[in-house]
Design a protein around this motif. Structure first.
Motif, mmCIF file in Angstrom:
data_model
loop_
_atom_site.group_PDB
_atom_site.id
_atom_site.type_symbol
_atom_site.label_atom_id
_atom_site.label_comp_id
_atom_site.label_asym_id
_atom_site.label_seq_id
_atom_site.Cartn_x
_atom_site.Cartn_y
_atom_site.Cartn_z
ATOM 1 N N LEU A 93 -7.140 39.303 40.448
ATOM 2 C CA LEU A 93 -6.992 39.414 39.003
ATOM 3 C C LEU A 93 -8.223 38.907 38.263
ATOM 4 N N ALA A 110 -10.339 40.891 35.564
ATOM 5 C CA ALA A 110 -10.602 40.333 34.235
ATOM 6 C C ALA A 110 -12.089 40.359 33.907
ATOM 7 N N SER A 140 -2.826 36.258 35.231
ATOM 8 C CA SER A 140 -3.741 36.970 34.327
ATOM 9 C C SER A 140 -4.011 36.142 33.079
#
Length: 573
Positions: free
Chosen positions: A564, A568, A516
């Motif tokens: 991820l 995001a 992340s």
């Protein structure tokens, strides 16, 4: 004392400086494709001509002694060192039938779905040649031991059933060695060896079909242990009968026989050449003469040896020195009950039981020991309890007991089976081919190193270590690409795969927090790409994920990074 290195150890030592395994695999694939680009020999369905092909296979029975004497069988023994009085046809000697040869013929006949005759007889087939001391061969012309069988070749739409006319026992002749135009040497070591002659119906129509039949037959013989099928050593020889005719029935050509073809590739080429030769003669208005031919592999052509013999030429008569062979049904049942799983049944079982591709299954079955290797690997990979032990860098997978695990095995997943089969067929077999080429090269350089075929049992990567590597892939600890790098190292490094992974720094990064953070960095560094993505160019998602993976030197899990990155992009919009 000076110890000579084994061929395999030298091959392993020579792997690094010559060629990488991936390049070698591509090289072998290129050779396989180019070998298919030969001249078309088979007639097409639209051709005005049709070919008919039948073959006769002489399979030397795998036995310790010959069929009618106690002389031992040994390939490449000193000339005339394995010859009994009967083999040399000395007066007063009598044949004694070898029980092992009868049992081998029974096992083969039953595997070919043939009818076993409880009563069969032996005959003398007379002809003169220097390597046949008695002037006759003992065979079974009138009443063979088995007849009316069949063998299914191929699967699905490509399946073809070839009828087996007969299977009979006979003894082999000696070997003529032509050392000069006017000089021939005779070696009687092979004289009297037991043969099974397997005669097919004319059910084939091209060299490719004939080669496929012989390949399937050899696999059965090796599975049964009745013949080793080594055509290069002469333990299996093939004669092909070829004729052509017009599809409208206006022309029916005579049969020509091509004798003693050695090798499946040569068999296919010889038959296809002969088909084309006969068609060309008819189209030129010339006759085709029924004759016995030989095949010249260097020139890729057939040449006449003699006119075709008929049964009358051989002056068959009952063999006076051997009584009829009488069998009981319980003897046949005993042989049938002891037969191993046959290749065709094994191929279908692997497909049904494990869900692997038919081609992969057939490839595994065709390689001696490969099915056992595959099932051992799959058993270890599918074992729930030992998975962490397989992957642990502190464990010693090479010393794990496969037998100890057998009681705790869970049903194998199809994904594990597909992965194991694919790695064995593509990666492991490529390594064995590579090592085999080195052994062949060493045998050419020096007589100290004898050429031999490397079996899967001699593989530098055993089933336990391959299962450990595949377990690392299955658990997401390494990528498939990294696994191939580790696999190449395992060929010459006997340590556990997990140790090699750590040493090379190839473990995947799957930690959500770490990835992340990297996703956030990529969004800042490539803000312009992010803007384009939000304007509809969604294909840039892959670019952004690739940047995350690149930041970790390829170690970030692409799957986790992709998930991820999507999160995001959504949260920052």
């Amino acid at each position: 004392m000076l110890l000579r290195p084994t061929s395999l150890s030298l091959a392993l030592a020579a792997t690094r400086p010559i060629l990488s395994f991936s390049k070698y695999a591509k090289y072998m694939a290129t050779l396989a494709k180019s070998s298919k680009k030969t001249k078309a020999g088979a007639l097409t369905e639209t051709s005005a001509w049709a070919a008919v092909v039948g073959i006769e296979i002489h399979a030397q029975i795998a036995a310790h002694s010959k069929i009618f004497s106690n002389s031992p069988l040994e390939f490449a023994a000193a000339p005339n060192s394995k010859v009994s009085f009967w083999d040399a046809a000395l007066p007063g000697t009598l044949p004694v039938l070898n029980k092992r040869c009868v049992e081998a013929a029974l096992a083969t006949a039953l595997a070919l779905n043939a009818r076993v005759n409880l009563h069969s007889e032996f005959d003398r087939k007379h002809y003169f040649y220097f390597d046949l001391p008695a002037g006759y061969q003992i065979t079974q012309q009138r009443r063979p031991i088995a007849e009316h069988g069949h063998l299914d070749v191929g699967f699905g739409p490509q399946q073809q059933r070839v009828s087996i006319t007969r299977l009979h026992l006979e003894h082999d002749s000696g070997k003529s060695i032509h050392t000069a135009p006017q000089r021939t040497l005779i070696d009687l070591n092979r004289a009297g060896a037991g043969l099974m002659e397997i005669v097919t119906a004319p059910d084939m129509h091209s060299g490719g079909e004939a080669a496929a039949f012989v390949e399937a037959l050899v696999l059965i013989l090796r599975t049964l242990g009745t013949c080793d099928g080594r055509m290069e050593e002469g333990s299996l020889r093939v004669d092909a009968n070829v004729s052509v005719s017009r599809r409208d029935g206006s022309v029916r050509g005579p049969r020509c026989e091509i004798k003693n073809i050695s090798g499946l590739r040569f068999l296919s080429r010889a038959i296809d050449y002969e088909i084309n030769r006969q068609v060309a003669l008819f189209e030129q208005g010339k006759p085709v003469i029924s004759q016995t031919l030989t095949y010249d592999a260097e020139k890729n052509e057939t040449r006449p040896l003699r006119s075709k013999e008929s049964a009358v030429d051989y002056r068959f008569m009952p063999e006076p020195d051997l009584p009829p062979l009488r069998l009981a049904q319980h003897q046949i049942d005993a042989v049938l009950s002891s037969q191993p799983e046959l290749p065709r049944a094994k191929v279908l079982r692997l497909v049904e039981q494990h869900g692997i591709a038919l081609d992969d299954s057939a490839t595994l079955v065709a390689e001696p020991g490969a099915v056992q290797y595959f099932e051992n690997c799959l058993m270890l990979l599918s074992a729930a309890a030992p998975t962490t032990q397989l992957c642990s860098s502190t464990s010693s997978p090479t010393h794990m007991s496969i037998t100890a695990l057998s009681e705790s095995i869970t049903p194998s997943s199809r994904s594990h089976a597909a992965a194991a089969a694919a790695w064995i067929v593509s990666e492991l077999f490529s390594v064995l081919l590579f090592l085999q080429s080195i052994v062949h090269f060493l045998s050419l350089l020096s007589r100290l190193f004898s050429e031999k075929n490397l079996s899967i049992e001699e593989s530098p990567i055993d089933a336990t270590r391959l299962a450990a590597l595949l377990a690392l892939v299955a658990t997401g600890e390494i990528s498939n690409r990294a696994a191939k790098s580790v696999f190449a190292a395992m060929v010459s490094d006997s340590r556990a795969p997990a140790i090699l992974v750590d040493e090379k720094g190839l473990r995947q990064i799957s930690d959500p927090e770490t990835i992340s953070r990297l996703c956030a960095e990529v969004l800042v560094e490539h803000a312009s790409k992010v803007d384009l993505y939000r304007k509809g160019k969604t294909g840039l998602h892959g670019f952004l994920v690739a940047q995350v993976v690149a930041k970790t030197g390829g170690r970030a899990s692409p799957h986790v990074a992709s998930s991820l990155m999507t999160k995001a992009l959504t949260s920052s919009s």
